[in-house]
Design a protein around this motif. Structure first.
Motif, PDB file in Angstrom:
ATOM      1  N   ARG A  39       0.701  -1.357  -0.047  1.00  0.00           N
ATOM      2  CA  ARG A  39      -0.017  -0.077   0.002  1.00  0.00           C
ATOM      3  C   ARG A  39       1.022   1.293  -0.096  1.00  0.00           C
ATOM      4  N   ARG A  42       2.274   1.749  -3.296  1.00  0.00           N
ATOM      5  CA  ARG A  42       1.284   2.283  -4.238  1.00  0.00           C
ATOM      6  C   ARG A  42       1.227   3.943  -4.127  1.00  0.00           C
ATOM      7  N   ASP A  43       1.411   4.251  -2.827  1.00  0.00           N
ATOM      8  CA  ASP A  43       1.429   5.998  -2.424  1.00  0.00           C
ATOM      9  C   ASP A  43       2.681   6.336  -3.405  1.00  0.00           C
ATOM     10  N   GLU A  44       3.825   5.754  -3.191  1.00  0.00           N
ATOM     11  CA  GLU A  44       5.018   6.235  -3.847  1.00  0.00           C
ATOM     12  C   GLU A  44       4.967   6.212  -5.348  1.00  0.00           C
ATOM     13  N   LYS A  46       2.105   7.063  -6.881  1.00  0.00           N
ATOM     14  CA  LYS A  46       0.990   8.273  -6.999  1.00  0.00           C
ATOM     15  C   LYS A  46       1.881   9.452  -6.916  1.00  0.00           C
ATOM     16  N   HIS A  47       2.852   9.547  -5.935  1.00  0.00           N
ATOM     17  CA  HIS A  47       3.689  10.691  -6.031  1.00  0.00           C
ATOM     18  C   HIS A  47       4.536  10.815  -7.110  1.00  0.00           C
ATOM     19  N   HIS A 110       0.584  17.040   0.088  1.00  0.00           N
ATOM     20  CA  HIS A 110      -0.104  15.892   0.328  1.00  0.00           C
ATOM     21  C   HIS A 110       0.874  14.629   0.500  1.00  0.00           C
ATOM     22  N   ASP A 114       1.490  11.996   3.396  1.00  0.00           N
ATOM     23  CA  ASP A 114       1.578  10.508   3.112  1.00  0.00           C
ATOM     24  C   ASP A 114       3.064   9.970   3.802  1.00  0.00           C
ATOM     25  N   HIS A 118       3.418   7.233   6.402  1.00  0.00           N
ATOM     26  CA  HIS A 118       4.332   5.758   6.202  1.00  0.00           C
ATOM     27  C   HIS A 118       5.372   5.747   7.166  1.00  0.00           C
TER      28      HIS A 118
END
Length: 129
Positions: A39, A42-44, A46-47, A110, A114, A118
């Motif tokens: 998860r 996935r944020d990384e 997105k960044h 944002h 995140d 993390h």
């Protein structure tokens, strides 16, 4: 624009984090930790998409991505991840404060939030090892 070197650094950092977490997920001792890492990964991603879009909008060149480090053990990897996430959060906050464009500021804020989340997740993970 004065932020282009910082955005390049951010793009490289996100690619390195994505690769690092791929290996860390493989080393995870259980499925819960593995899913949490995926998860975060996935944020990384997105960044990375945000920062490459910003770079493109500013007319900057996408940076060359050098090879990043990968963890050898799970515990060492989690410790490294905590440090990297906290460093990234502080860096993104600095970039956001210097941004003169509201959408750039918001994307970096944002991302900062995140990264702080993390780091907390990795700290919890480390405390359970």
């Amino acid at each position: 624009m004065f932020l282009i070197p910082d955005i390049s650094r951010s793009i490289i950092g996100e690619v390195h984090a994505y690769q690092f977490y791929q290996r860390l997920a493989e080393l995870a001792p259980n499925e819960q930790n593995r899913q949490t890492i995926l998860r975060i990964q996935r944020d990384e991603a997105k960044h990375y998409r945000w920062f490459t879009m910003i770079m493109s909008n500013l007319g900057g060149q996408q940076p060359q991505i050098p090879t990043g480090e990968v963890p050898m053990t799970f515990r060492e990897g989690v410790r490294t991840a905590i440090n990297h996430e906290l460093e990234a959060a502080a860096f993104y906050q600095d970039v956001a404060y210097r941004a003169t464009d509201r959408p750039i500021e918001m994307h970096f804020m944002h991302a900062m939030h995140d990264e702080q989340r993390h780091a907390s997740l990795f700290q919890l993970m480390l405390s359970s090892l």
